[in-house]
Motif scaffolding. Structure first.
Motif, PDB file in Angstrom:
ATOM      1  N   PRO A   1       8.735 -24.950  74.392  1.00  0.00           N
ATOM      2  CA  PRO A   1       8.859 -25.448  73.017  1.00  0.00           C
ATOM      3  C   PRO A   1       8.136 -24.556  72.005  1.00  0.00           C
ATOM      4  CG  PRO A   1       7.160 -26.656  74.143  1.00  0.00           C
ATOM      5  CD  PRO A   1       7.726 -25.698  75.154  1.00  0.00           C
ATOM      6  N   CYS A   2       8.214 -23.259  72.207  1.00  0.00           N
ATOM      7  CA  CYS A   2       7.524 -22.304  71.337  1.00  0.00           C
ATOM      8  C   CYS A   2       8.233 -22.209  69.992  1.00  0.00           C
ATOM      9  CB  CYS A   2       7.480 -20.938  72.001  1.00  0.00           C
ATOM     10  SG  CYS A   2       9.122 -20.335  72.441  1.00  0.00           S
ATOM     11  N   ALA A   3       7.507 -21.744  68.992  1.00  0.00           N
ATOM     12  CA  ALA A   3       8.098 -21.593  67.656  1.00  0.00           C
ATOM     13  C   ALA A   3       7.160 -20.771  66.781  1.00  0.00           C
ATOM     14  CB  ALA A   3       8.353 -22.956  67.014  1.00  0.00           C
ATOM     15  N   PHE A   4       7.690 -20.285  65.664  1.00  0.00           N
ATOM     16  CA  PHE A   4       6.898 -19.617  64.638  1.00  0.00           C
ATOM     17  C   PHE A   4       6.708 -20.580  63.469  1.00  0.00           C
ATOM     18  CE2 PHE A   4       8.118 -16.042  67.087  1.00  0.00           C
ATOM     19  CZ  PHE A   4       7.307 -14.966  66.744  1.00  0.00           C
ATOM     20  N   MET A   5       5.508 -20.565  62.894  1.00  0.00           N
ATOM     21  CA  MET A   5       5.257 -21.367  61.702  1.00  0.00           C
ATOM     22  C   MET A   5       6.113 -20.905  60.528  1.00  0.00           C
ATOM     23  SD  MET A   5       1.297 -22.310  61.020  1.00  0.00           S
ATOM     24  CE  MET A   5       0.730 -20.624  61.068  1.00  0.00           C
ATOM     25  N   ASP A   6       6.548 -21.849  59.730  1.00  0.00           N
ATOM     26  CA  ASP A   6       7.109 -21.543  58.421  1.00  0.00           C
ATOM     27  C   ASP A   6       5.974 -21.712  57.402  1.00  0.00           C
ATOM     28  OD1 ASP A   6       9.866 -20.996  59.193  1.00  0.00           O
ATOM     29  OD2 ASP A   6       9.971 -23.108  59.696  1.00  0.00           O
ATOM     30  N   GLN A   7       5.805 -22.891  56.838  1.00  0.00           N
ATOM     31  CA  GLN A   7       4.656 -23.132  55.958  1.00  0.00           C
ATOM     32  C   GLN A   7       3.356 -23.027  56.762  1.00  0.00           C
ATOM     33  OE1 GLN A   7       5.138 -26.985  54.189  1.00  0.00           O
ATOM     34  NE2 GLN A   7       6.855 -26.378  52.923  1.00  0.00           N
ATOM     35  N   TYR A   8       2.349 -22.405  56.135  1.00  0.00           N
ATOM     36  CA  TYR A   8       1.078 -22.266  56.841  1.00  0.00           C
ATOM     37  C   TYR A   8       0.333 -23.590  56.892  1.00  0.00           C
ATOM     38  CZ  TYR A   8      -3.606 -21.136  58.220  1.00  0.00           C
ATOM     39  OH  TYR A   8      -4.806 -21.141  58.888  1.00  0.00           O
ATOM     40  N   ASP A   9       0.042 -24.028  58.087  1.00  0.00           N
ATOM     41  CA  ASP A   9      -0.786 -25.205  58.326  1.00  0.00           C
ATOM     42  C   ASP A   9      -1.424 -25.010  59.687  1.00  0.00           C
ATOM     43  OD1 ASP A   9      -1.985 -27.602  58.907  1.00  0.00           O
ATOM     44  OD2 ASP A   9      -0.278 -28.841  58.345  1.00  0.00           O
ATOM     45  N   PRO A  10      -2.750 -24.876  59.761  1.00  0.00           N
ATOM     46  CA  PRO A  10      -3.384 -24.581  61.051  1.00  0.00           C
ATOM     47  C   PRO A  10      -3.173 -25.661  62.100  1.00  0.00           C
ATOM     48  CG  PRO A  10      -5.022 -25.115  59.376  1.00  0.00           C
ATOM     49  CD  PRO A  10      -3.722 -24.940  58.665  1.00  0.00           C
ATOM     50  N   ALA A  11      -2.833 -26.873  61.680  1.00  0.00           N
ATOM     51  CA  ALA A  11      -2.632 -27.969  62.636  1.00  0.00           C
ATOM     52  C   ALA A  11      -1.191 -28.053  63.121  1.00  0.00           C
ATOM     53  CB  ALA A  11      -3.046 -29.297  62.005  1.00  0.00           C
ATOM     54  N   THR A  12      -0.374 -27.064  62.818  1.00  0.00           N
ATOM     55  CA  THR A  12       1.039 -27.132  63.166  1.00  0.00           C
ATOM     56  C   THR A  12       1.252 -27.261  64.670  1.00  0.00           C
ATOM     57  OG1 THR A  12       1.676 -25.814  61.238  1.00  0.00           O
ATOM     58  CG2 THR A  12       3.253 -25.935  63.037  1.00  0.00           C
TER      59      THR A  12
END
Length: 486
Positions: A257-268
């Motif tokens: 279930p890997c992914a890249f962040m869009d909006q920056y949020d450290p708790a993503t």
């Protein structure tokens, strides 16, 4: 193709019974990688090669194995996991002289399958292929995708799905959990054999050190610190950092279930099963150290016959993680921001940037890319920033430009070019990945997969006509959850 792992005792693996698939068809064959691995791409695409890649029939001399390992899954130890849906075909020597292992995922049931069917759905196969090849193009150590296949079969998950397989190459598939498997059985002889095998493959200099197993542990700590720093610098979230998903080679492995962040949020968090955020973006360094601590515990019998001395050795190795991680991360941030040398205020500058990005809900990738334009380095505000965002960033931009002036007299054009070489224009955007998977599953259309793969092969160069691949999702396109499934 050699099978060096079968030189280890039989308790390290299980030979499988092959279960041929109904109708194996190539979705994509990575011909450049095949050439690098010394494999004949035309043969792989032919009937005999396709039979091997689909684990339907093996040519003479290829003896596939399912590997034994254990692991902590979301903090809970399982003493027997192993390759329940994967087969190690063997080793090849690549064009650089390095040993690489070839493995099939989705190949069918093995002795380690438990209640699973051993198969994989096509969607997660395409996700792993795309994500791993994107990571390679971004310069991040990773397993590589050699081939993706349709099996012509249906697998049952939450609903019937088309089946798939991925064939990947790795420096090895030895995990932290592999060491835990033998430690849990108090099999010190097996632990030593495994450590010697892994050391010869990944850290040959450690064998000549005064304390070889300590040097090996230190090499794994260093590799993982550097790897996770690279993840953090591009906004990558692995999603399931279980100890059975951490390779001692220092490569990114097991894309679920890997992914890249869009909006920056450290708790993503993206993984649907990570309900408590154990593997959130900001937790990845601490989880890596937690996993490495489990490796150190497994290696204690090899570090010293004296238990206190063994613990001291392990603590010595683990103590180096934070320094190595921060050095790699800060060096990477300086490169992303075009900074030369080191300055006392750099850490504050980095934190302030990230805080501003979070407050303005700015896109992680596009913010760094926007800062990499010549005009911005010359004093302009990024043209695509709306007024509220530009106002919020103004104080930070002033501090950043003051810091740039302290670090040398590089021309803005040259500095911008260096920044663009480490700040990608294109990442695998989650909404586009999901749309690609939907096209493949629902319409038997692999064209979006191939187009996206071509774009991501050159992530640092702007590609005219491909702007949608750089655009963040609209609110209704945002992907909140991703799933395991291979």
């Amino acid at each position: 193709m050699r099978q060096s792992y079968d030189g280890l005792p039989e308790r390290f693996y299980a030979p499988p019974e092959l279960t041929p698939v109904a109708d194996a068809r190539l979705v994509h064959l990575n011909r450049p990688l095949a050439a690098e691995l010394g494999l004949d791409a035309d043969w792989l695409a032919g009937p005999e090669g396709l039979a091997m890649l689909s684990a339907s029939h093996m040519p003479p001399g290829v003896r596939p194995l399912a590997l034994a390992y254990a692991g902590h899954q979301f903090g809970h130890f399982v003493s027997r996991l192993g390759d329940g849906r994967a087969l190690l075909l063997g080793d090849v020597r690549d064009s650089h002289g390095h040993e690489r292992e070839i493995q099939i995922k989705g190949s069918g049931r093995t002795a380690f399958s438990r209640r699973g069917d051993g198969r994989a759905a096509l969607g997660p196969v395409l996700r792993e292929y795309l994500l791993s090849e994107s990571m390679a193009a971004l310069g991040v150590p990773t397993t590589r995708a050699l081939a993706a296949l349709r099996t012509g079969e249906t697998v049952m998950r939450e609903k019937p799905l088309p089946g798939g397989m991925i064939v990947r190459a790795a420096a090895s598939h030895i995990r932290v959990g592999t060491f835990q498997y033998f430690a849990a059985r108090q099999d010190v002889a097996g632990l030593r054999l495994l450590a010697d095998f892994a050391m010869a493959r990944h850290a040959p200099d450690a064998a000549r050190a005064e304390h070889p197993y300590l040097a090996f542990l230190e090499s794994v700590v260093a590799a993982q610190a550097a790897l996770v720093a690279r993840w953090m610098l591009i906004g990558f979230i692995h999603g399931v950092m279980n100890t059975d998903n951490m390779a001692v080679s220092g490569e990114t492995i097991d894309y679920g279930p890997c992914a890249f962040m869009d909006q920056y949020d450290p708790a993503t968090v993206f993984s649907f099963i990570d309900e408590h955020g154990r593997y959130a973006y900001t937790n990845q360094p601490s989880i890596a150290l937690w996993n490495l601590t489990r490796l150190a515990e497994a290696l204690l019998p090899l570090l010293s016959e004296d238990e206190d001395r063994a613990v001291e050795h392990s603590q010595q190795a683990l103590a180096g993680f934070h320094t190595r991680f921060h050095d790699a991360y800060f060096a990477g941030m300086r490169a992303k921001l075009g900074l030369e040398g080191e300055a006392e205020q750099d850490e504050t500058l980095f934190h302030t940037l990230l805080q501003t990005m979070q407050a303005t809900q700015s896109d992680f990738t596009n913010t760094f890319r926007a800062l990499s334009h010549d005009a911005v380095l010359e004093g302009a505000t990024p043209a695509d920033w709306p007024q509220p965002v530009a106002e919020a960033f103004a104080p930070w931009l002033a501090q950043w430009r003051q810091r740039l002036a302290q670090g040398g007299q590089a021309a803005p054009h040259d500095r911008a070019a260096r920044m663009r070489s480490v700040n990608p224009c294109y990442i695998p955007r989650n909404h586009l990945v999901e749309a690609m998977i939907a096209a493949a599953i629902e319409h038997d259309d692999d064209a979006p997969f191939r187009e996206m793969l071509a774009v991501l092969a050159n992530p640092y160069e702007h590609q005219p006509g491909r702007d949608r691949y750089a655009a963040p999702p609209t609110p209704d396109e945002r992907v909140r959850y991703t799933y395991c499934g291979t």
